[in-house]
Scaffold this motif. Structure first.
Motif, PDB file in Angstrom:
ATOM      1  N   UNK A 131      -4.984  -7.272 -27.309  1.00 30.37           N
ATOM      2  CA  UNK A 131      -6.323  -7.831 -27.215  1.00 30.37           C
ATOM      3  C   UNK A 131      -6.870  -8.239 -28.575  1.00 30.37           C
ATOM      4  N   UNK A 132      -6.636  -7.403 -29.595  1.00 28.80           N
ATOM      5  CA  UNK A 132      -7.094  -7.746 -30.949  1.00 28.80           C
ATOM      6  C   UNK A 132      -6.383  -8.984 -31.462  1.00 28.80           C
ATOM      7  N   UNK A 133      -5.101  -9.114 -31.128  1.00 30.24           N
ATOM      8  CA  UNK A 133      -4.351 -10.302 -31.551  1.00 30.24           C
ATOM      9  C   UNK A 133      -4.941 -11.562 -30.918  1.00 30.24           C
ATOM     10  N   UNK A 134      -5.317 -11.467 -29.650  1.00 27.63           N
ATOM     11  CA  UNK A 134      -5.935 -12.608 -28.976  1.00 27.63           C
ATOM     12  C   UNK A 134      -7.257 -12.967 -29.652  1.00 27.63           C
ATOM     13  N   UNK A 135      -8.084 -11.963 -29.948  1.00 27.75           N
ATOM     14  CA  UNK A 135      -9.372 -12.218 -30.582  1.00 27.75           C
ATOM     15  C   UNK A 135      -9.198 -12.798 -31.976  1.00 27.75           C
ATOM     16  N   UNK A 136      -8.166 -12.378 -32.676  1.00 25.70           N
ATOM     17  CA  UNK A 136      -7.920 -12.887 -34.028  1.00 25.70           C
ATOM     18  C   UNK A 136      -7.453 -14.336 -33.999  1.00 25.70           C
ATOM     19  N   UNK A 137      -6.506 -14.641 -33.110  1.00 25.68           N
ATOM     20  CA  UNK A 137      -5.904 -15.980 -33.087  1.00 25.68           C
ATOM     21  C   UNK A 137      -6.648 -16.953 -32.176  1.00 25.68           C
ATOM     22  N   UNK A 138      -7.389 -16.432 -31.228  1.00 29.92           N
ATOM     23  CA  UNK A 138      -8.176 -17.238 -30.298  1.00 29.92           C
ATOM     24  C   UNK A 138      -7.389 -18.405 -29.683  1.00 29.92           C
ATOM     25  N   UNK A 139      -6.312 -18.108 -28.975  1.00 29.50           N
ATOM     26  CA  UNK A 139      -5.565 -19.188 -28.317  1.00 29.50           C
ATOM     27  C   UNK A 139      -6.416 -19.849 -27.250  1.00 29.50           C
ATOM     28  N   UNK A 140      -6.223 -21.140 -27.049  1.00 33.93           N
ATOM     29  CA  UNK A 140      -6.919 -21.885 -26.007  1.00 33.93           C
ATOM     30  C   UNK A 140      -5.898 -22.452 -25.024  1.00 33.93           C
ATOM     31  N   UNK A 141      -6.230 -22.386 -23.751  1.00 29.27           N
ATOM     32  CA  UNK A 141      -5.348 -22.910 -22.711  1.00 29.27           C
ATOM     33  C   UNK A 141      -5.732 -24.373 -22.490  1.00 29.27           C
ATOM     34  N   UNK A 142      -5.073 -25.247 -23.232  1.00 28.47           N
ATOM     35  CA  UNK A 142      -5.301 -26.687 -23.134  1.00 28.47           C
ATOM     36  C   UNK A 142      -3.983 -27.376 -22.798  1.00 28.47           C
ATOM     37  N   UNK A 143      -4.077 -28.607 -22.346  1.00 27.21           N
ATOM     38  CA  UNK A 143      -2.872 -29.353 -21.964  1.00 27.21           C
ATOM     39  C   UNK A 143      -1.860 -29.399 -23.101  1.00 27.21           C
ATOM     40  N   UNK A 144      -2.329 -29.655 -24.304  1.00 23.07           N
ATOM     41  CA  UNK A 144      -1.402 -29.774 -25.436  1.00 23.07           C
ATOM     42  C   UNK A 144      -0.752 -28.439 -25.771  1.00 23.07           C
ATOM     43  N   UNK A 165     -12.056 -17.413 -22.439  1.00 23.73           N
ATOM     44  CA  UNK A 165     -10.726 -16.882 -22.148  1.00 23.73           C
ATOM     45  C   UNK A 165     -10.622 -16.444 -20.690  1.00 23.73           C
ATOM     46  N   UNK A 166     -11.653 -15.754 -20.195  1.00 23.11           N
ATOM     47  CA  UNK A 166     -11.650 -15.323 -18.798  1.00 23.11           C
ATOM     48  C   UNK A 166     -11.542 -16.523 -17.866  1.00 23.11           C
ATOM     49  N   UNK A 167     -12.206 -17.594 -18.220  1.00 21.61           N
ATOM     50  CA  UNK A 167     -12.169 -18.817 -17.412  1.00 21.61           C
ATOM     51  C   UNK A 167     -10.790 -19.475 -17.483  1.00 21.61           C
ATOM     52  N   UNK A 168     -10.208 -19.487 -18.666  1.00 16.83           N
ATOM     53  CA  UNK A 168      -8.957 -20.230 -18.871  1.00 16.83           C
ATOM     54  C   UNK A 168      -7.728 -19.512 -18.315  1.00 16.83           C
ATOM     55  N   UNK A 169      -7.759 -18.189 -18.212  1.00 18.55           N
ATOM     56  CA  UNK A 169      -6.580 -17.475 -17.693  1.00 18.55           C
ATOM     57  C   UNK A 169      -6.600 -17.378 -16.169  1.00 18.55           C
ATOM     58  N   UNK A 170      -7.629 -17.929 -15.543  1.00 12.88           N
ATOM     59  CA  UNK A 170      -7.758 -17.865 -14.083  1.00 12.88           C
ATOM     60  C   UNK A 170      -6.497 -18.390 -13.392  1.00 12.88           C
ATOM     61  N   UNK A 171      -5.964 -19.505 -13.844  1.00 12.92           N
ATOM     62  CA  UNK A 171      -4.779 -20.078 -13.187  1.00 12.92           C
ATOM     63  C   UNK A 171      -3.522 -19.253 -13.477  1.00 12.92           C
TER      64      UNK A 171
END
Length: 222
Positions: free
Chosen positions: A59-72, A120-126
């Motif tokens: 979880x800390x790694x996610x908060x640090x790097x802040x990945x985004x679920x985008x097409x690219x 993040x909660x919205x983007x991991x839905x799929x």
């Protein structure tokens, strides 16, 4: 997250929550209203999720790097072997002509950290759709909202289940309450903390192995 954040007073937050709830009941396809309802009623829940993420190494790694679920950022999933989580996600999105870029931005969170958690909660839905093996019809979406409520306790998830159940026909209502609701409540409670999973780093994992690792029971046929 990508939109301009709008600071709200208490009465403004309540007014938007009520208006969004009524609008979403009238037209459940309004993703922007559902998103606004989640943000304006879910602040304490998102704060708890943020705390859990800070206390978890992944979880800390996610908060640090802040990945985004985008097409690219997920495009490579289409090139992965068939039995992988990434390939299953690509098939799920492609077969429905979905795009990860279509989700509405976060507007009503008070800090950058909370805005990211909400996004993040919205983007991991799929991703959760894929892992739990749930369709995107009314029953499948309602069942996943039960899982999300078990995981995050966001009031909007419970309201969505109530709204979905109100639109079921008699047969759908019977199947949902006899099969999907008990399964979803159990599955959401028993699995790991899904907001602390760096899904993008598991795209190459075998789908069934990843389900086992996360303690996820995919939805059985009714």
């Amino acid at each position: 997250m990508d939109g301009a954040r709008i600071p709200l007073k208490g009465w403004q937050r309540a007014a938007i929550a009520v208006g969004s709830a009524l609008g979403a009941l009238i037209d459940p396809r309004r993703a922007d209203l559902i998103a606004a309802l989640g943000e304006t009623t879910g602040l304490p829940a998102f704060q708890r999720v943020l705390t859990r993420m800070k206390n978890n190494p992944e979880g800390r790694e996610i908060l640090l790097e802040r990945p985004r679920v985008t097409s690219s950022n997920v495009l490579h999933a289409w090139d992965l072997p068939e039995n992988t989580f990434g390939a299953a996600y690509a098939k799920f999105m492609g077969s429905r002509n979905f795009s990860p870029d279509d989700r509405p931005p976060v507007r009503f969170m008070g800090t950058d950290e909370l805005a990211y958690v909400a996004a993040r909660a919205r983007e991991v839905h799929d991703f959760w759709h894929v892992l739990f093996g749930l369709p995107t019809n009314l029953i499948g979406e309602s069942a996943l909202k039960v899982v999300e409520f078990e995981q995050m306790s966001i009031p909007m998830c419970a309201l969505s289940v109530i709204g979905g159940a109100a639109r079921f026909n008699e047969r759908q209502r019977s199947i949902f309450f006899r099969h999907y609701l008990p399964w979803a409540a159990k599955a959401g409670f028993r699995c790991t903390d899904l907001m602390c999973v760096y899904y993008e780093k598991h795209f190459h994992d075998n789908l069934e192995d990843l389900r086992d690792k996360l303690g996820i029971e995919s939805c059985p046929e009714p």
